[in-house]
Structures are given as structure tokens and as C-alpha cells.
Enzyme design. Structure first.
Site, PDB file in Angstrom:
ATOM      1  N   SER A  66       0.498  -0.860   0.225  1.00  0.00           N
ATOM      2  CA  SER A  66       0.182  -0.105  -0.653  1.00  0.00           C
ATOM      3  C   SER A  66       1.008   1.161  -0.315  1.00  0.00           C
ATOM      4  O   SER A  66       1.576   1.501   0.570  1.00  0.00           O
ATOM      5  CB  SER A  66      -1.085  -0.563   1.159  1.00  0.00           C
ATOM      6  OG  SER A  66      -0.967   1.396   1.212  1.00  0.00           O
ATOM      7  N   GLU A 116       0.581   3.502   1.889  1.00  0.00           N
ATOM      8  CA  GLU A 116       0.250   4.204   3.082  1.00  0.00           C
ATOM      9  C   GLU A 116       1.158   3.230   4.362  1.00  0.00           C
ATOM     10  O   GLU A 116       1.758   4.059   4.772  1.00  0.00           O
ATOM     11  CB  GLU A 116      -1.194   3.276   4.224  1.00  0.00           C
ATOM     12  CG  GLU A 116      -2.163   3.703   3.499  1.00  0.00           C
ATOM     13  CD  GLU A 116      -2.253   5.475   4.399  1.00  0.00           C
ATOM     14  OE1 GLU A 116      -1.894   6.088   5.757  1.00  0.00           O
ATOM     15  OE2 GLU A 116      -3.213   6.148   3.472  1.00  0.00           O
ATOM     16  N   TYR A 170      -1.680   0.237  10.700  1.00  0.00           N
ATOM     17  CA  TYR A 170      -1.845   0.447   9.161  1.00  0.00           C
ATOM     18  C   TYR A 170      -0.674   0.044   8.766  1.00  0.00           C
ATOM     19  O   TYR A 170      -0.464  -0.722   7.569  1.00  0.00           O
ATOM     20  CB  TYR A 170      -2.955   0.291   8.947  1.00  0.00           C
ATOM     21  CG  TYR A 170      -3.403   0.189   7.129  1.00  0.00           C
ATOM     22  CD1 TYR A 170      -3.944  -1.755   6.966  1.00  0.00           C
ATOM     23  CD2 TYR A 170      -3.058   1.103   6.085  1.00  0.00           C
ATOM     24  CE1 TYR A 170      -4.242  -1.640   5.614  1.00  0.00           C
ATOM     25  CE2 TYR A 170      -2.517  -0.010   4.907  1.00  0.00           C
ATOM     26  CZ  TYR A 170      -3.723  -0.354   4.376  1.00  0.00           C
ATOM     27  OH  TYR A 170      -3.843  -1.292   3.549  1.00  0.00           O
ATOM     28  N   PRO A 179      -4.534  10.468  13.963  1.00  0.00           N
ATOM     29  CA  PRO A 179      -3.376  11.387  14.976  1.00  0.00           C
ATOM     30  C   PRO A 179      -2.385  11.276  14.522  1.00  0.00           C
ATOM     31  O   PRO A 179      -1.425  12.373  14.616  1.00  0.00           O
ATOM     32  CB  PRO A 179      -3.385   9.805  15.842  1.00  0.00           C
ATOM     33  CG  PRO A 179      -4.811   9.145  16.330  1.00  0.00           C
ATOM     34  CD  PRO A 179      -5.127   9.096  14.842  1.00  0.00           C
TER      35      PRO A 179
HETATM   36  P1  GDR Z   1      -7.005   5.510   3.696  1.00  0.00           P
HETATM   37  O1  GDR Z   1      -8.393   5.354   2.736  1.00  0.00           O
HETATM   38  O2  GDR Z   1      -6.459   6.431   4.852  1.00  0.00           O
HETATM   39  O3  GDR Z   1      -5.591   6.644   2.588  1.00  0.00           O
HETATM   40  O4  GDR Z   1      -7.004   4.193   2.852  1.00  0.00           O
HETATM   41  P2  GDR Z   1      -9.520   6.770   3.546  1.00  0.00           P
HETATM   42  O5  GDR Z   1     -10.401   6.968   2.622  1.00  0.00           O
HETATM   43  O6  GDR Z   1     -10.243   5.907   4.884  1.00  0.00           O
HETATM   44  O7  GDR Z   1      -9.417   8.471   3.782  1.00  0.00           O
HETATM   45  C1  GDR Z   1      -8.695   9.051   2.721  1.00  0.00           C
HETATM   46  C2  GDR Z   1      -7.951  10.159   3.686  1.00  0.00           C
HETATM   47  O8  GDR Z   1      -9.149  11.069   3.929  1.00  0.00           O
HETATM   48  C3  GDR Z   1      -9.893  11.528   4.532  1.00  0.00           C
HETATM   49  N1  GDR Z   1     -11.185  12.044   4.999  1.00  0.00           N
HETATM   50  C4  GDR Z   1     -11.679  11.018   6.237  1.00  0.00           C
HETATM   51  N2  GDR Z   1     -11.300   9.933   5.402  1.00  0.00           N
HETATM   52  C5  GDR Z   1     -12.499   8.978   6.132  1.00  0.00           C
HETATM   53  N3  GDR Z   1     -12.373   7.612   5.756  1.00  0.00           N
HETATM   54  N4  GDR Z   1     -13.750   9.797   6.850  1.00  0.00           N
HETATM   55  C6  GDR Z   1     -13.795  10.799   6.527  1.00  0.00           C
HETATM   56  O9  GDR Z   1     -14.908  11.095   7.023  1.00  0.00           O
HETATM   57  C7  GDR Z   1     -12.216  11.466   5.981  1.00  0.00           C
HETATM   58  N5  GDR Z   1     -12.486  13.018   6.425  1.00  0.00           N
HETATM   59  C8  GDR Z   1     -11.589  13.160   5.792  1.00  0.00           C
HETATM   60  C9  GDR Z   1      -8.646  10.802   5.836  1.00  0.00           C
HETATM   61  O10 GDR Z   1      -7.907  11.605   6.589  1.00  0.00           O
HETATM   62  C10 GDR Z   1      -7.424   9.977   4.417  1.00  0.00           C
HETATM   63  O11 GDR Z   1      -6.769  11.926   4.517  1.00  0.00           O
HETATM   64  C11 GDR Z   1      -7.205   3.369   2.262  1.00  0.00           C
HETATM   65  C12 GDR Z   1      -7.207   2.199   2.390  1.00  0.00           C
HETATM   66  O12 GDR Z   1      -8.051   1.313   1.373  1.00  0.00           O
HETATM   67  C13 GDR Z   1      -6.147   1.115   2.576  1.00  0.00           C
HETATM   68  O13 GDR Z   1      -6.260  -0.020   2.924  1.00  0.00           O
HETATM   69  C14 GDR Z   1      -5.098   1.532   1.610  1.00  0.00           C
HETATM   70  O14 GDR Z   1      -3.861   0.606   2.005  1.00  0.00           O
HETATM   71  C15 GDR Z   1      -5.422   2.652   1.150  1.00  0.00           C
HETATM   72  O15 GDR Z   1      -5.974   3.588   0.456  1.00  0.00           O
HETATM   73  C16 GDR Z   1      -4.005   2.978   0.098  1.00  0.00           C
END
Ligand code: GDR
Length: 327
Positions: free
Chosen positions: A127, A129, A151, A282
Site C-alpha cells: 500500500s 500508506e 496499518y 492521530p
Molecule cells: P486511506 O483511505 O486512509 O487513504 O486508505 P480513506 O478513504 O479512509 O481516507 C482518505 C483520506 O480522507 C481523509 N478523510 C476521511 N477519511 C474517512 N475515511 N472518513 C472521513 O470522514 C474523512 N474525512 C477526511 C482521511 O483523513 C484520509 O486522509 C485507503 C485504504 O483502502 C487502505 O487499505 C489502502 O492501503 C490505502 O487507501 C491505499
């Protein structure tokens, strides 16, 4: 017929990969954890050609049994605790499944092996990440890792152990370093689907607001249906290797929100969106952007769906399913 064994079959990528491998003439086995897994019902209905096989990434004997039973040519390890935000609360579980699960799967592959002239080929879902607090932009296969979540740390272990097993035991093992990839099958907890689903519900009068975390973070978002093809291509090469799979473009959460609301004909998204610190992490990954040159040159892979088309596809899908619910 070639045989593929997939962990994480009930997830977004497992479903796309099964669909793609079916078109390539594979027999497909999907590992299912636990008794009566409710997500398996969806897979059974939509993908009747996938044969479910019991197994758990926390249990090596079950993985060995599953491979002995199915005798696959290719193993795709897509199973993981994959929600980054959850990994802060369940760090040990994440390390066990997302990290040690890779080691167990590799051991099972090594033990069962496959035919001498046709050893099992292994794909690991690494990933973006792992890059976390990025050391360079854009990120390539050579960019050092600096994970920012439990993760990400577990994925770094998984990635490194794949390299180690490849070098130590001559396994045909590859890792795809996939940047974010989305689509209508994405879980509602991930930001793209959370946004497109809320937009559809707001448009239909089913929801009043959308509560989000950090709107400034940026992601390199592609379409999951494109990315699973890169996984398969990696296992068709003469030599095992690792590849970045990305679009090379980055967009902020705010851009995603603007575009998704506009797609539903709503221009004043600020009226509906509120930020809540409970959705902030965090530690955050602020600027992910991948360089997919190696995948393009060696695999002949490129993304087909661009960001606006992806958002449009997801909003249209959510409008369809949400309006069907109120009919
Ligand atoms: P990510 O995906 O952490 O990149 O991991 P996610 O869609 O959860 O977050 C992306 C970004 O959005 C910001 N964010 C929020 N995220 C969520 N989930 N909910 C919210 O309300 C929100 N508001 C803002 C987050 O802070 C973050 O920066 C995904 C997963 O599929 C992993 O398993 C994979 O490895 C990576 O993508 C590549």
C-alpha cells in the site's frame, strides 16, 4: 484451466479481481473467514463462479489446508484489516492480520509449493500508506518507507517479508504498491464512498449533512477495476518484482467533495458539509502521489478511468441505489 486462490474475496478488490479472472478463464477460490460470514451472501449472489474455501489469516494450518485443497497456480493475498482509522484503535489485531498474515500465507505457499515445474505464484497487496510521511514526491518503488499508522507499519512488514522470502527461498512473489483505488463497491467507511453516498442521499432528501475530517489531505485516486489488472499482470511476467500502481495525479478531499456535489447538481456544498475532529487521525499522510512508470513500461499497464469519471461513476451508482430504496 488456471486456478486462483484469493484472500479478501468479500472486499472491493477481491470482487473486481474475481470478475476479471473469470473473464480470463480461471477457476476461482475465495477464502472466507468465520462461520456464516454475512458478506459472503453478496459474493455468492454476484459471483456464483467463486468457490468459497474456509480459512483465516490468523491460522496457518487453515491456510495450508486451503492451498492443499485448491492447488492454485496463483495466490492473491488481498485480505487485511484495511481501514487505516480503525488500525489506531486495534493496532495489535492489525499487526496480526495485515502484517503477520502475510508471513503465514507465504509459509503456506512455501509448504504446499505447487508442481515443481509450475510453482505457486504469489501476489501481496502492498500500500501507498507505507510511504506515509513522504520522503520524496512522486513516490516510486525505491522511495523509503515512513508509515504513519499501525496499518502502514503492518503493510511495511508484509512488503519486506515478501522481498525476504523471494530472496531467501526463490519464491515467485510480487508486491503491488497500490495507491488509493475506489469505485461503487468501496465500503461506506472510506472517504470517497462516504462522500458520494452522502451526496446522493442529500440530493434525495434522505440526509441533511455530511460530517468529515481533514479536507486538506490529498490522495492519488484511481479506479479499482483498473488496478486488479495490474495485480494479474505482475504474476504473468518472467521474473517476480514490485510495482507502484497509481495514476500520478493527486486531489484533495475538498476537490472530491466539490466534484461529487456538482455531479448531483449541487453547487453550494459548504451548506451541507461539517468538519468534526473525531474523523481526524492521530497522524496523517498529507501528500500521496505515485509514479507508475515502471508498471507502464514493464507491464504495459495504465489507468483507464480518470478522477472526474470515477467520481461521476460513484455518484451515479449511489443515486441509483438510494433512489431504489425509496421507491
Ligand atoms: P486511506 O483511505 O486512509 O487513504 O486508505 P480513506 O478513504 O479512509 O481516507 C482518505 C483520506 O480522507 C481523509 N478523510 C476521511 N477519511 C474517512 N475515511 N472518513 C472521513 O470522514 C474523512 N474525512 C477526511 C482521511 O483523513 C484520509 O486522509 C485507503 C485504504 O483502502 C487502505 O487499505 C489502502 O492501503 C490505502 O487507501 C491505499
Amino acid at each position: 484451466m488456471p486456478r486462483a486462490f484469493i484472500t479478501g474475496i468479500t472486499g472491493q478488490d477481491g470482487q473486481h479481481l474475481a470478475e476479471f479472472l473469470h473473464t480470463q478463464g480461471y477457476d476461482i477460490y475465495g477464502m472466507v473467514k468465520g462461520q456464516n460470514n454475512p458478506r459472503m451472501t453478496v459474493v455468492r449472489e454476484e459471483f456464483p463462479y467463486v468457490e468459497p474455501v474456509p480459512g483465516d489469516l490468523a491460522d496457518l494450518p487453515s491456510l495450508v489446508k486451503a492451498l492443499e485443497q485448491t492447488q492454485p497456480d496463483e495466490v492473491y493475498n488481498l485480505g487485511a484489516i484495511s481501514f487505516v482509522a480503525l488500525s489506531f484503535n486495534q493496532a495489535e489485531l492489525t499487526a496480526n492480520i495485515t502484517g503477520l498474515g502475510v508471513l503465514r500465507m507465504l509459509e503456506a505457499v512455501r509448504m504446499v509449493g505447487g508442481a515443481t515445474n509450475n510453482p505457486i505464484r504469489f501476489y501481496q497487496a502492498s500500500s501507498s500508506e507505507m510511504f506515509g510521511k513522504v520522503r520524496e514526491t512522486p513516490q516510486t518503488e525505491r522511495t523509503p518507507f515512513h508509515p504513519r499508522s499501525p496499518y502502514g507499519c503492518a503493510k511495511v512488514f508484509g512488503h519486506d517479508i515478501v522481498v525476504n522470502y523471494r530472496e531467501s527461498y526463490d519464491l515467485f512473489a510480487c508486491s503491488g504498491i497500490l495507491f488509493n483505488h475506489e469505485g461503487p463497491r468501496r465500503g461506506l467507511e472510506f472517504v470517497t464512498r462516504k462522500v458520494t453516498n452522502a451526496v446522493a442521499r442529500i440530493k434525495l432528501g434522505l440526509q441533511q449533512e455530511l460530517v468529515l475530517g481533514n479536507l486538506d489531505s490529498k490522495r492519488d485516486w484511481g479506479y479499482a477495476g483498473d488496478y486488479v489488472k495490474a495485480m494479474w499482470l505482475m504474476l504473468q511476467q518472467d521474473q517476480p518484482d514490485d510495482y507502484v500502481v497509481a495514476t500520478g495525479e493527486t486531489h484533495s478531499i475538498e476537490e472530491l467533495v466539490t466534484l461529487a456535489f456538482a455531479e448531483a447538481g449541487i453547487d453550494d456544498w459548504q451548506r451541507y458539509v461539517r468538519q468534526d475532529p473525531k474523523f481526524f487521525r492521530p497522524a496523517e499522510v498529507d501528500l500521496l502521489i505515485g509514479d507508475p512508470s515502471k508498471a507502464r513500461e514493464k507491464l504495459g499497464w495504465k489507468p483507464e478511468v480518470d478522477f472526474p469519471s470515477l467520481v461521476k461513476m460513484m455518484v451515479e451508482h449511489d443515486l441509483r441505489i438510494e433512489s431504489a430504496k425509496i421507491r
